[in-house]
Each structure stands twice: as C-alpha cells, then as structure tokens.
Design a protein around this motif. Structure first.
Motif, PDB file in Angstrom:
ATOM      1  N   ILE A 238      15.808   0.776  12.359  1.00 10.82           N
ATOM      2  CA  ILE A 238      14.576   1.082  11.104  1.00 10.82           C
ATOM      3  C   ILE A 238      13.931   2.016  10.993  1.00 10.82           C
ATOM      4  O   ILE A 238      12.508   1.769  11.677  1.00 10.82           O
ATOM      5  CB  ILE A 238      14.687  -0.497  10.054  1.00 10.82           C
ATOM      6  CG1 ILE A 238      16.152  -0.239  10.450  1.00 10.82           C
ATOM      7  CG2 ILE A 238      13.858  -0.604   9.096  1.00 10.82           C
ATOM      8  CD1 ILE A 238      16.267  -2.684   9.806  1.00 10.82           C
ATOM      9  N   ASP A 239      13.399   2.632   9.884  1.00  8.70           N
ATOM     10  CA  ASP A 239      11.258   3.660   9.958  1.00  8.70           C
ATOM     11  C   ASP A 239      11.366   2.940   8.173  1.00  8.70           C
ATOM     12  O   ASP A 239      11.858   3.226   7.119  1.00  8.70           O
ATOM     13  CB  ASP A 239      11.991   5.149  10.223  1.00  8.70           C
ATOM     14  CG  ASP A 239      12.647   5.718  11.148  1.00  8.70           C
ATOM     15  OD1 ASP A 239      11.978   5.399  12.324  1.00  8.70           O
ATOM     16  OD2 ASP A 239      13.209   6.040  11.232  1.00  8.70           O
ATOM     17  N   ALA A 240      10.172   2.687   8.941  1.00  2.63           N
ATOM     18  CA  ALA A 240       9.935   2.090   7.416  1.00  2.63           C
ATOM     19  C   ALA A 240       7.990   2.069   7.411  1.00  2.63           C
ATOM     20  O   ALA A 240       6.957   1.640   7.725  1.00  2.63           O
ATOM     21  CB  ALA A 240       9.479   0.172   8.220  1.00  2.63           C
ATOM     22  N   PRO A 241       8.179   3.215   6.214  1.00  2.14           N
ATOM     23  CA  PRO A 241       6.446   3.233   6.225  1.00  2.14           C
ATOM     24  C   PRO A 241       5.940   2.812   5.035  1.00  2.14           C
ATOM     25  O   PRO A 241       6.789   2.028   3.362  1.00  2.14           O
ATOM     26  CB  PRO A 241       7.015   4.998   4.891  1.00  2.14           C
ATOM     27  CG  PRO A 241       8.193   4.997   4.621  1.00  2.14           C
ATOM     28  CD  PRO A 241       8.685   4.152   5.576  1.00  2.14           C
ATOM     29  N   PHE A 242       5.216   2.368   5.410  1.00  2.00           N
ATOM     30  CA  PHE A 242       4.026   1.257   4.516  1.00  2.00           C
ATOM     31  C   PHE A 242       3.205   1.838   4.105  1.00  2.00           C
ATOM     32  O   PHE A 242       2.220   2.613   4.129  1.00  2.00           O
ATOM     33  CB  PHE A 242       3.469   0.159   5.353  1.00  2.00           C
ATOM     34  CG  PHE A 242       4.750  -0.412   6.183  1.00  2.00           C
ATOM     35  CD1 PHE A 242       4.601  -1.552   5.526  1.00  2.00           C
ATOM     36  CD2 PHE A 242       5.577  -0.892   7.246  1.00  2.00           C
ATOM     37  CE1 PHE A 242       5.744  -2.921   5.574  1.00  2.00           C
ATOM     38  CE2 PHE A 242       6.582  -1.524   7.793  1.00  2.00           C
ATOM     39  CZ  PHE A 242       6.776  -2.822   6.508  1.00  2.00           C
ATOM     40  N   PRO A 243       2.856   1.172   3.276  1.00  2.20           N
ATOM     41  CA  PRO A 243       0.783   2.316   2.047  1.00  2.20           C
ATOM     42  C   PRO A 243       0.051   1.748   3.378  1.00  2.20           C
ATOM     43  O   PRO A 243      -0.220   0.766   3.924  1.00  2.20           O
ATOM     44  CB  PRO A 243       1.024   1.230   0.959  1.00  2.20           C
ATOM     45  CG  PRO A 243       1.945  -0.020   1.046  1.00  2.20           C
ATOM     46  CD  PRO A 243       3.265   0.057   2.255  1.00  2.20           C
ATOM     47  N   GLU A 244      -0.609   2.641   3.501  1.00  4.36           N
ATOM     48  CA  GLU A 244      -1.721   2.741   3.751  1.00  4.36           C
ATOM     49  C   GLU A 244      -3.026   1.395   3.974  1.00  4.36           C
ATOM     50  O   GLU A 244      -3.384   1.100   5.196  1.00  4.36           O
ATOM     51  CB  GLU A 244      -2.919   3.634   3.146  1.00  4.36           C
ATOM     52  CG  GLU A 244      -4.414   4.200   4.321  1.00  4.36           C
ATOM     53  CD  GLU A 244      -5.007   5.595   3.667  1.00  4.36           C
ATOM     54  OE1 GLU A 244      -4.249   6.085   3.124  1.00  4.36           O
ATOM     55  OE2 GLU A 244      -5.996   5.748   3.474  1.00  4.36           O
ATOM     56  N   GLU A 245      -2.996   0.530   3.068  1.00  2.00           N
ATOM     57  CA  GLU A 245      -3.999  -0.446   2.993  1.00  2.00           C
ATOM     58  C   GLU A 245      -3.149  -0.989   4.135  1.00  2.00           C
ATOM     59  O   GLU A 245      -3.797  -2.165   4.250  1.00  2.00           O
ATOM     60  CB  GLU A 245      -3.287  -0.984   1.562  1.00  2.00           C
ATOM     61  CG  GLU A 245      -5.105  -0.347   1.044  1.00  2.00           C
ATOM     62  CD  GLU A 245      -5.948  -0.983   1.486  1.00  2.00           C
ATOM     63  OE1 GLU A 245      -6.450   0.285   1.862  1.00  2.00           O
ATOM     64  OE2 GLU A 245      -7.031  -1.482   2.101  1.00  2.00           O
ATOM     65  N   MET A 246      -1.237  -1.332   4.278  1.00  2.00           N
ATOM     66  CA  MET A 246      -0.771  -2.462   4.572  1.00  2.00           C
ATOM     67  C   MET A 246      -1.313  -1.404   6.429  1.00  2.00           C
ATOM     68  O   MET A 246      -1.673  -2.260   8.323  1.00  2.00           O
ATOM     69  CB  MET A 246       0.312  -2.512   4.485  1.00  2.00           C
ATOM     70  CG  MET A 246       0.659  -3.329   4.154  1.00  2.00           C
ATOM     71  SD  MET A 246       2.178  -3.371   2.865  1.00  2.00           S
ATOM     72  CE  MET A 246       2.803  -4.882   4.608  1.00  2.00           C
TER      73      MET A 246
END
Ligand SMILES: O=C(CO)[C@H](O)[C@H](O)COP(=O)(O)O
Length: 331
Positions: A238-246
């Motif tokens: 799975i490719d999971a982009p997370f927000p910068e804060e995370m």
C-alpha cells in the motif's frame, strides 16, 4: 556498464574530524556541525557517455555510492548487506573494484531478488541472513531522507528485507542522488509511505490507513502485469501519502502503522542510518551524519566521470575525477 579493472585497496582512511562546534541548526536537540575531513580516496571511474540530465543523475548516484563504499566498506568488513534499487549497482561496482583478493573472504547478503542477481553476476560470494544474522555493514539506497536521517524506503517494494539487513548491520549507510535529500519526508517522494501487507489483510489495512490520516492511500498496482505488485515475500504494498504534519514525526507514524494487524513492514526507517551520502549535480557529495553533522566532499566541478587511467601496482595514479579537500560550507 563495464566493471572497472580490479584495483588494490585504495587509501581507506576514515574522516579526520576537525569539528567546528558552532551550532548552526538544531536537529533532535543536537547542533548541526560542519566538519572538515581528510581528502577521501580518489574516484577512478570508467568511461561514460556525454552528459544528459539522465546521466547527471546517474553520475550523482555513482559519486555517492563510490564515496560511501570507500569510507565504509573497509577491509575488515566481511559480511556485507547489499541494498536494492538503481543506486546499488554502483555500490557493487565499487566493491568489485576493491579487488578479488579483498573480496575472497567476504560474504554478501542481498535485500531482494535484484541484489541477489547483482551479487551473483559480480561473482561475489552470496550468503543469507539466516546464516549471517550479524552484518558488518549494509549499504542501500533510499527514496527520501530527512534532516535527521529518517528515510522513506520501499519504492522498489523491498523494504522488509532492507530493514532486516539495515537493523542487522553494525553500520547502515544510505546512498542516493541529490533529489532524495530533503528536510521533511514526503516533500519529494509524494507517492506515499510504502506499507507491505499480507495479501489476506490488504482491504482492512487500507481502510485503517485511510482512517489513520491517509485518505488517498492505494494498493500499488503492477505496471506490466494485471493486478497488484507482489513483493519478494509474496505480499502486497500500500502506498500511503500522509500530511506534512504527520511526516514531521515519522517515528510516531511508523509505530501507529506497525500496530495495524496485517502490516508486515513499513517503509519508514527511523534512527537507523549512520550516514547518508548524496551525489550532487556539481560533483560534490553531501554527507549527513547521524549526529547532525553535515559534510561536503568536493570531487571537482563535474559529476560526469571522464576517462581514467588505472595505476600500476594496483594503486590509483591518474584520476580525472579527483576528490579534493573537503570544503566547509553552509547548507
Ligand atoms: O527502498 C528501495 C527499494 O525498496 C530503494 O532503495 C529505493 O527505492 C531507492 O532506489 P533508487 O536507488 O533506485 O532511487
């Protein structure tokens, strides 16, 4: 690419740290220090063609790989982990160039089918981590590296084995081109954090990853095959982009992802690398160290290696790409 003729051991002197103590930037509570090192051994690359953007990137990868091998794959290293990706062939190339005598009592542990092929084709001795669970050094690529050497890995879906060999090694070294050098993970490598999952569990994990803060996470699909990518271990990714804060706190994110049932391994490598070597467009190599120091190794004006002449008696003589004294500069 032709493997350069075997040469004897170069001068593998370790960095001679003249530390400039002024704290220029804070990372993990430590000051960044710019260090001066002794001149690294010269590179002696084989011919390559006229530069194009692609070859500049390739030359940057090679500069990083060769510099790292010269400094960390030392004569006393006998069990060596070989990473995966497009930078690692240059690592193997440089190891082969250390000569048959140097390599005859070494064993090389692969992180993937690809690196197994590299080892076998280079006629190096292939081993497995179940025979050699303690490695001297592992050298591997990365998709992105942040200020404190946290890495995204797994663009090639090899991160489970890569993490095992990174952890098993006394020294884990990252090699990459300048595009991977970042301050916060996810800025350059935007496809997301690679998460290897058991096939049976993928839909549930995907749902949980969405809830965890990555609504755009997807199952990685194969390019030349119908259906998903299947890893060397028979799992999905799975490719999971997370927000910068995370992404600014990758260790917390790593722990949360690893807690999801069905997750086999997460492509966040936190607090593992001792140093990351980045080949730059101008022919220098930036070295980020685990303690916050940043070093710039100047190898000349062009990253494109020119024709070389191998020295007699196995020693380096004429080098078109000379590694000059390290310059100190702010970054
Ligand atoms: O993690 C990896 C494979 O799973 C690679 O190390 C990473 O994708 C970097 O590859 P490259 O050297 O081609 O940029």
């Amino acid at each position: 690419m032709p493997i350069p003729p075997a040469i004897l051991t170069p001068d593998l002197s370790t960095p001679n740290a003249t530390v400039y103590p002024s704290p220029l930037r804070q990372t993990l509570g430590q000051s960044v220090q710019y260090i001066k090192t002794s001149t690294p051994p010269p590179l002696n690359p084989p011919d390559i063609k006229v530069p194009s953007p692609t070859t500049i990137i390739e030359a940057s990868k090679r500069l990083a790989a060769w510099t790292a091998v010269d400094r960390h794959v030392l004569p006393e290293c006998k069990v060596i982990g070989i990473g995966s990706g497009s930078t690692v062939p240059y690592v193997v190339e440089r190891i082969v160039a250390q000569g048959k005598e140097m390599n005859k009592d070494r064993v090389f542990i692969p992180t993937s089918f690809q690196s197994k092929e590299l080892i076998v084709n280079a006629q190096l001795l292939l081993g497995d981590v179940d025979q050699y669970p303690a490695l001297d050094v592992t050298v591997d690529g990365a998709d992105e590296v942040d200020e404190t050497l946290n890495c995204i890995k797994g663009g090639g879906a090899c991160h489970l084995r890569e993490k095992v060999l990174a952890e098993a090694a006394d020294t884990f070294i990252v090699v990459a081109d300048y595009r991977k050098n970042s301050d916060v993970l996810g800025k350059n490598f935007t496809q997301g954090v690679p998460i290897e999952v058991a096939q049976f569990a993928y839909a549930k994990v995907l749902q949980n990853v969405h809830l965890l803060g990555s609504p755009n996470a997807v199952l990685r699909m194969a390019k030349s095959k119908a259906g998903p990518v299947v890893t060397d271990n028979g799992n999905f990714v799975i490719d999971a982009p997370f927000p910068e804060e995370m992404m600014k706190d990758p260790y917390t994110l790593l722990k949360r992802l690893k807690m999801l049932t069905g997750v086999v391994e997460v492509g966040l490598f936190c607090h593992m690398a001792k140093a990351a070597y980045f080949g730059n467009q101008d022919g220098s190599v930036t070295v980020k160290w685990h303690d916050g120091r940043i070093e710039s190794v100047d190898s000349g004006s062009s990253p494109i290696p020119k024709a070389n002449e191998n020295g007699k008696n196995g020693k380096h003589h004429a080098h078109n790409v000379q590694m000059r004294n390290v310059s100190i500069r702010e970054m």
